[in-house]
Design a protein around this motif. Structure first.
Motif, mmCIF file in Angstrom:
data_model
loop_
_atom_site.group_PDB
_atom_site.id
_atom_site.type_symbol
_atom_site.label_atom_id
_atom_site.label_comp_id
_atom_site.label_asym_id
_atom_site.label_seq_id
_atom_site.Cartn_x
_atom_site.Cartn_y
_atom_site.Cartn_z
ATOM 1 N N ALA A 177 -11.519 26.387 6.522
ATOM 2 C CA ALA A 177 -12.661 26.739 7.370
ATOM 3 C C ALA A 177 -12.873 28.247 7.449
ATOM 4 C CB ALA A 177 -12.454 26.166 8.771
ATOM 5 N N LEU A 178 -11.846 29.028 7.144
ATOM 6 C CA LEU A 178 -11.944 30.490 7.233
ATOM 7 C C LEU A 178 -12.375 31.147 5.918
ATOM 8 C CD1 LEU A 178 -8.673 30.972 9.259
ATOM 9 C CD2 LEU A 178 -11.001 31.181 10.126
ATOM 10 N N ARG A 179 -12.475 30.371 4.869
ATOM 11 C CA ARG A 179 -12.815 30.893 3.539
ATOM 12 C C ARG A 179 -14.233 31.460 3.541
ATOM 13 N NH1 ARG A 179 -12.331 26.249 -0.567
ATOM 14 N NH2 ARG A 179 -13.704 25.472 1.038
ATOM 15 N N ALA B 159 -16.377 29.708 -2.206
ATOM 16 C CA ALA B 159 -15.318 30.291 -3.033
ATOM 17 C C ALA B 159 -14.199 29.272 -3.239
ATOM 18 C CB ALA B 159 -14.766 31.548 -2.370
ATOM 19 N N PRO B 160 -13.541 29.310 -4.394
ATOM 20 C CA PRO B 160 -12.466 28.348 -4.644
ATOM 21 C C PRO B 160 -11.234 28.568 -3.765
ATOM 22 C CG PRO B 160 -12.653 29.898 -6.463
ATOM 23 C CD PRO B 160 -13.787 30.182 -5.529
ATOM 24 N N LEU C 299 4.195 28.086 -6.080
ATOM 25 C CA LEU C 299 3.795 29.381 -6.599
ATOM 26 C C LEU C 299 2.414 29.239 -7.212
ATOM 27 C CD1 LEU C 299 5.076 32.208 -6.979
ATOM 28 C CD2 LEU C 299 5.934 31.426 -9.163
ATOM 29 N N GLU C 300 1.551 30.202 -6.955
ATOM 30 C CA GLU C 300 0.198 30.124 -7.497
ATOM 31 C C GLU C 300 0.246 30.141 -9.016
ATOM 32 O OE1 GLU C 300 -3.874 32.745 -7.322
ATOM 33 O OE2 GLU C 300 -2.689 32.584 -5.483
ATOM 34 N N SER D 145 -7.162 26.752 -5.672
ATOM 35 C CA SER D 145 -8.341 26.044 -5.171
ATOM 36 C C SER D 145 -7.970 24.741 -4.466
ATOM 37 C CB SER D 145 -9.311 25.755 -6.316
ATOM 38 O OG SER D 145 -8.672 24.976 -7.313
ATOM 39 N N THR D 146 -6.772 24.221 -4.733
ATOM 40 C CA THR D 146 -6.372 22.942 -4.137
ATOM 41 C C THR D 146 -5.303 23.075 -3.059
ATOM 42 O OG1 THR D 146 -4.683 22.569 -5.835
ATOM 43 C CG2 THR D 146 -6.891 21.699 -6.274
ATOM 44 N N GLU D 147 -4.685 24.247 -2.930
ATOM 45 C CA GLU D 147 -3.586 24.410 -1.971
ATOM 46 C C GLU D 147 -3.822 25.623 -1.083
ATOM 47 O OE1 GLU D 147 -1.225 23.971 0.478
ATOM 48 O OE2 GLU D 147 -0.766 22.446 -1.023
#
Length: 152
Positions: A3-5, A10-11, A75-76, A111-113
């Motif tokens: 919600a803060l993105r 944005a992904p 890890l990203e 984008s998913t985590e």
């Protein structure tokens, strides 16, 4: 975190995309999470040897996480080749017995985590504090464990 993105399309949430009012909200959310944050910083970094610096910091991070009995380290993700280098670092740390536990490393798409976004927030707040801007650092100081690694 989703919600803060900003922008909402944005992904992932990225500190550089946020304005000050949104930054304050994000730091408050990160501060309220039931978590401790570990930052391992290696200096100085020779720009021609960034992967070596990352490997050394990852090894130290794994040692800390093992002492905290962490079972999974997210890890990203990067490129397939760079992700493989991270996994090689984990395997080498196991073989040399620097880590002995069953800690697993998994790469996740940012984008998913949304929890992967927290690292960006922590790094930005820490960088601001190091440059003398203490505006957000106080919110995280009791939750932040820092380890500075000399890469010389």
């Amino acid at each position: 975190m989703r919600a803060l993105r900003r922008p909402v399309t944005a992904p992932k949430l990225h500190w550089a995309d946020l304005q000050e009012p949104d930054r304050a909200k994000v730091v408050q959310v990160v501060a309220e999470l039931r978590a401790e944050y570990l930052v391992v910083v290696g200096t100085p970094v020779d720009l021609r040897r960034q992967e070596r610096a990352r490997r050394k910091c990852l090894e130290r991070m794994l040692e800390h996480l093992q002492s905290w009995n962490v079972g999974l380290y997210l890890l990203e993700q990067r490129t397939e080749l760079l992700n493989k280098k991270d996994m090689n670092t984990v395997n080498a740390a196991r073989q040399s017995r620097r880590i002995t536990g069953s800690i697993r490393l998994e790469h996740v798409a940012p984008s998913t985590e949304p929890l992967a976004w927290v690292a960006d927030v922590i790094a930005a707040v820490r960088a601001r504090a190091k440059s003398g801007r203490k505006d957000y650092g106080e919110l995280l100081q009791d939750k932040l464990v820092e380890d500075e690694l000399d890469l010389l």
